[in-house]
Design a protein around this motif. Structure first.
Motif, short mmCIF file in Angstrom:
data_model
loop_
_atom_site.label_atom_id
_atom_site.label_comp_id
_atom_site.label_asym_id
_atom_site.label_seq_id
_atom_site.Cartn_x
_atom_site.Cartn_y
_atom_site.Cartn_z
N GLU A 267 0.83 -1.20 0.00
CA GLU A 267 0.00 0.00 0.00
C GLU A 267 0.87 1.25 0.00
O GLU A 267 1.71 1.43 0.89
CB GLU A 267 -0.91 0.01 1.23
N LEU A 268 0.68 2.10 -1.01
CA LEU A 268 1.33 3.40 -1.07
C LEU A 268 0.28 4.41 -1.52
O LEU A 268 -0.06 4.48 -2.70
CB LEU A 268 2.50 3.39 -2.06
N THR A 271 0.62 7.07 -4.64
CA THR A 271 0.63 6.72 -6.05
C THR A 271 -0.23 7.63 -6.92
O THR A 271 0.22 8.08 -7.98
CB THR A 271 0.22 5.25 -6.25
N LEU A 274 1.68 10.89 -7.42
CA LEU A 274 2.93 10.75 -8.16
C LEU A 274 2.69 10.42 -9.63
O LEU A 274 3.47 10.81 -10.49
CB LEU A 274 3.78 9.65 -7.52
N GLN A 275 1.61 9.70 -9.91
CA GLN A 275 1.37 9.26 -11.28
C GLN A 275 0.24 10.01 -11.98
O GLN A 275 -0.11 9.69 -13.12
CB GLN A 275 1.10 7.75 -11.30
#
Length: 336
Positions: A267-268, A271, A274-275
């Motif tokens: 789990e991050l 994301t 960042l994307q």
């Protein structure tokens, strides 16, 4: 405006209070928010130590979490108006023009949710990142359902203390590890069914007894390192393990997880930022909206252990890096 600038990677001393230009909305869907408080998270200290995700855009303003009052809205904003109190998790990863260790922030509407009326600005600013992280880890990665048993590692921490509550709201039974009697008292107040003081007991043995030898349905590791591998013996065959940290293969192996057919998830919550995943960013805003309702219904609490003035951001980083903080820490940017 005043802001805390990170001028280079290094110790907390690289964080300095400086005067910088106030950010200006450039898109119709953006809001200008006058910040009253900013959350301080471990990711902030890691970025300060090693450098941000955008090293070519230094100096940087850190801080992913913020709470404040809407000052102005773009022509495409439909859900907010000047004067609204809001909270959000956006920016602060090193990208120019973002970050919440500052007096103002420009944020896209879909990240933003109404601030819980029952929380102070400091409490609200400390909440978003940990709420989204715990929600995604338990509900999305771990597929937690009513009646299941979950082990939450480090239940008195920032993510852990809201994870306990989100698991209980789902109808699960919660075991959690803590390091001291004070933390044990806190997690009991938050609804934990089985606090385990790991300095005094074997976690795996206590879990084995609690589950009658079966293991928990879901193991949630918020610590990383050896704790990730120590979670495997506590999880049942065909159970789930979710971790927030990248596994360090020098500190263990996957043998037990493989033998038990564990489903391992990473789990991050950063994301989508960042994307540039806009739909996922909207999902984060919806999570905060739901949690805001739960706060105001008294079904969710935020444990704020300490606040610092904006100018003392370096001191807040020192406290986080010492470890053992209960709940969250926030910076007071200005007062309403």
């Amino acid at each position: 405006m005043q802001a805390i600038l990170m001028t280079e990677a290094g110790s907390p001393d690289v964080l300095t209070l400086q005067e910088i230009p106030q950010p200006t909305p450039t898109h119709p869907q953006q809001l200008l928010i006058r910040l009253h408080a900013a959350g301080v998270n471990p990711i902030d200290t890691k970025l300060r130590q090693r450098g941000t995700f955008y090293p070519d855009q230094m100096p940087a303003v850190l801080g992913c979490d913020g709470a404040g009052v809407v000052e102005a809205v773009g022509s495409g904003v439909t859900n907010f108006a000047p004067g609204d109190e809001v909270y959000f998790c956006a920016g602060g990863l090193g990208k120019q023009g973002t970050g919440n260790y500052a007096e103002y922030a420009v944020v896209e509407e879909h990240y933003v949710a109404p601030k819980p009326r029952s929380l102070s600005f400091a409490e609200a600013a400390a909440a978003p990142l940990v709420l989204i992280t715990a929600w995604e880890a338990l509900y999305d990665r771990g597929r937690l359902t009513a009646g299941q048993k979950v082990l939450i590692q480090a239940g008195a921490g920032g993510v852990g203390h809201v994870a306990i509550q989100l698991a209980k709201l789902k109808g699960a039974q919660v075991a959690t590890t803590v390091s001291s009697p004070d933390k044990e008292r806190l997690v009991r107040q938050l609804g934990a069914d089985l606090p385990i003081v790991y300095t005094q007991s074997s976690v795996s043995q206590v879990i084995e007894q609690w589950t009658e030898g079966k293991g928990v349905d879901l193991g949630f590791d918020t610590v990383g390192g050896k704790v990730f591998y120590e979670t495997f013996p506590c999880v049942k065959n065909y159970g789930d393990v979710v971790t927030l940290l990248e596994p360090n293969y020098q500190e263990g192996n996957l043998k037990v997880a493989r033998q038990r057919n564990h489903r391992i998830s990473l789990e991050l919550m950063l994301t989508p930022m960042l994307q540039g995943l806009v739909e996922a960013q909207r999902y984060h805003g919806e999570i905060l909206k739901q949690c805001s309702e739960w706060f105001d219904q008294g079904r969710l609490k935020l444990h704020l252990s300490q606040t610092f003035p904006l100018a003392e951001a370096s001191a807040a980083h020192h406290v986080i890096e010492k470890g053992s903080t209960m709940g969250k820490i926030a910076l007071m940017v200005s007062r309403p």
